[in-house]
Design a protein around this motif. Structure first.
Motif, mmCIF file in Angstrom:
data_model
loop_
_atom_site.group_PDB
_atom_site.id
_atom_site.type_symbol
_atom_site.label_atom_id
_atom_site.label_comp_id
_atom_site.label_asym_id
_atom_site.label_seq_id
_atom_site.Cartn_x
_atom_site.Cartn_y
_atom_site.Cartn_z
ATOM 1 N N LEU A 7 0.836 -1.206 0.000
ATOM 2 C CA LEU A 7 0.000 0.000 0.000
ATOM 3 C C LEU A 7 0.862 1.244 0.000
ATOM 4 C CD1 LEU A 7 -2.648 1.531 0.204
ATOM 5 C CD2 LEU A 7 -2.620 1.130 2.676
ATOM 6 N N LYS A 8 1.955 1.243 0.768
ATOM 7 C CA LYS A 8 2.851 2.402 0.803
ATOM 8 C C LYS A 8 3.423 2.680 -0.574
ATOM 9 C CE LYS A 8 7.069 4.160 2.956
ATOM 10 N NZ LYS A 8 8.159 3.872 3.943
ATOM 11 N N THR A 9 3.851 1.613 -1.258
ATOM 12 C CA THR A 9 4.403 1.773 -2.606
ATOM 13 C C THR A 9 3.359 2.318 -3.569
ATOM 14 O OG1 THR A 9 5.947 -0.058 -2.240
ATOM 15 C CG2 THR A 9 5.503 0.564 -4.527
ATOM 16 N N LEU A 10 2.147 1.790 -3.465
ATOM 17 C CA LEU A 10 1.077 2.258 -4.346
ATOM 18 C C LEU A 10 0.728 3.715 -4.061
ATOM 19 C CD1 LEU A 10 -1.346 -0.818 -4.424
ATOM 20 C CD2 LEU A 10 0.440 -0.182 -6.058
ATOM 21 N N LEU A 11 0.754 4.105 -2.801
ATOM 22 C CA LEU A 11 0.460 5.499 -2.450
ATOM 23 C C LEU A 11 1.512 6.439 -3.035
ATOM 24 C CD1 LEU A 11 -0.739 5.212 1.264
ATOM 25 C CD2 LEU A 11 -2.109 5.872 -0.723
ATOM 26 N N LEU A 12 2.776 6.059 -2.929
ATOM 27 C CA LEU A 12 3.838 6.882 -3.517
ATOM 28 C C LEU A 12 3.668 6.967 -5.029
ATOM 29 C CD1 LEU A 12 6.917 5.666 -1.444
ATOM 30 C CD2 LEU A 12 5.714 7.858 -1.249
ATOM 31 N N ARG A 13 3.305 5.848 -5.637
ATOM 32 C CA ARG A 13 3.062 5.816 -7.077
ATOM 33 C C ARG A 13 1.882 6.705 -7.440
ATOM 34 N NH1 ARG A 13 2.441 -0.104 -8.919
ATOM 35 N NH2 ARG A 13 4.496 -0.146 -7.930
ATOM 36 N N GLY A 14 0.835 6.645 -6.616
ATOM 37 C CA GLY A 14 -0.341 7.464 -6.857
ATOM 38 C C GLY A 14 -0.052 8.947 -6.696
ATOM 39 N N LEU A 15 0.763 9.310 -5.710
ATOM 40 C CA LEU A 15 1.117 10.721 -5.506
ATOM 41 C C LEU A 15 1.881 11.263 -6.712
ATOM 42 C CD1 LEU A 15 2.207 10.643 -1.755
ATOM 43 C CD2 LEU A 15 0.147 11.705 -2.697
ATOM 44 N N LEU A 16 2.827 10.487 -7.220
ATOM 45 C CA LEU A 16 3.597 10.932 -8.387
ATOM 46 C C LEU A 16 2.699 11.039 -9.610
ATOM 47 C CD1 LEU A 16 6.190 11.684 -9.795
ATOM 48 C CD2 LEU A 16 6.740 9.250 -10.025
ATOM 49 N N ALA A 17 1.864 10.012 -9.830
ATOM 50 C CA ALA A 17 0.958 10.040 -10.981
ATOM 51 C C ALA A 17 -0.029 11.193 -10.850
ATOM 52 C CB ALA A 17 0.201 8.711 -11.084
ATOM 53 N N GLY A 18 -0.523 11.445 -9.624
ATOM 54 C CA GLY A 18 -1.470 12.529 -9.406
ATOM 55 C C GLY A 18 -0.854 13.894 -9.651
ATOM 56 N N LEU A 19 0.405 14.069 -9.233
ATOM 57 C CA LEU A 19 1.083 15.341 -9.468
ATOM 58 C C LEU A 19 1.242 15.594 -10.966
ATOM 59 C CD1 LEU A 19 2.599 17.812 -8.414
ATOM 60 C CD2 LEU A 19 4.669 16.411 -8.319
ATOM 61 N N ILE A 20 1.647 14.558 -11.695
ATOM 62 C CA ILE A 20 1.785 14.688 -13.149
ATOM 63 C C ILE A 20 0.438 15.040 -13.776
ATOM 64 C CG2 ILE A 20 2.274 13.418 -15.284
ATOM 65 C CD1 ILE A 20 4.303 11.754 -13.644
ATOM 66 N N ALA A 21 -0.603 14.330 -13.347
ATOM 67 C CA ALA A 21 -1.935 14.561 -13.909
ATOM 68 C C ALA A 21 -2.436 15.965 -13.590
ATOM 69 C CB ALA A 21 -2.906 13.518 -13.373
#
Length: 257
Positions: A7-21
């Motif tokens: 979950l921690k890894t996915l959250l970090l991935r989501g934060l990066l993807a969200g910032l790009i988006a």
């Protein structure tokens, strides 16, 4: 390709993807949406100026130099605002994907894109077709609280409609065509009932330019669509990259001979 990561890894991935988006959505808003906002503000200020020069007229308001934040500041500020919003949506998106992966056999890429599509449907499409965005100069300030709560209600409606569609689809596993029909039917029924029950809102003046209204709404839809499409694609790309890197590391581990 499986969805790899805690979950921690996915959250970090989501934060990066969200910032790009968020930054991509702000770029679309800057070049497509802001010209429509400027045109709407010009109409509003022209009306305020005419009203101010009328006998016994109250002082109008302006989006110009007297505004708390200048228009140039507002235009630049949307990159910060949507960047932060993208981070928040990215965290929520990652949490949703983390839960969803336990109930599906979809690959990481497929799950990312499917989740983004469902989120766009619930949070963007359903609200848009009931209460489309309006530019400045449209809407009574006295009803802003009511309109805000109606928007929240229609977002909840969109989430319920998507949840009903997913539930109907999963309930008929093994019957592909029938489950697709059931999912679509559940979505349409819930959305239709909600649209009927929620009150209509139309505060657009008869003399407001129809072309400007249309262009503003298209720009608004393009901006929010960019956010969710980019979020889904970025998350899927990062997921695929993580999976390939994990596979490469495993292949390099020497085996006992």
């Amino acid at each position: 390709m499986p969805l790899i990561g805690s979950l921690k890894t996915l959250l970090l991935r989501g934060l990066l993807a969200g910032l790009i988006a968020g930054l991509l959505a702000a770029t679309v808003g800057y070049f497509i949406g802001e010209p429509q906002v400027d045109a709407a503000i010009a109409i509003e200020e022209a009306g305020s100026a005419a009203h101010a020069h009328a006998p016994d007229a109250a002082e109008g308001h302006s989006h110009g130099d007297d505004a708390l934040v200048s228009r140039s500041g507002q235009k630049a500020g949307q990159f910060l605002a949507l960047g932060l919003a993208g981070l928040a949506f990215g965290a929520l998106f990652a949490s949703a994907v983390n839960v969803a992966r336990r109930f599906t056999s979809l690959s990481g890429t497929q799950l990312s894109l499917t989740t983004a599509g469902l989120a766009w449907t619930a949070i963007v499409a359903v609200p848009f077709f009931k209460y489309p965005a309006n530019p400045p100069a449209v809407g009574d300030p006295e009803t802003i609280n009511e309109r805000t709560w109606l928007w929240v209600a229609v977002v909840v409606l969109g989430l319920l409609a998507v949840a009903a569609a997913v539930a109907a689809y999963r309930a008929l596993a093994g019957m592909e065509t029938l489950r697709l029909i059931a999912g679509v039917a559940a979505f349409v029924v819930v959305t239709t009932v909600g649209y009927v029950l929620l009150p209509g809102v139309n505060e657009v003046a008869d003399d407001f330019p129809a072309t400007l209204l249309w262009n503003f709404r298209v720009a608004s839809l393009a901006q929010t669509t960019t956010l969710w499409v980019s979020l889904g694609l970025a998350f899927a790309a990062l997921t695929e990259f993580a999976a390939r890197r994990s596979t490469a590391v495993v292949d390099k581990v020497p085996t006992a001979g």
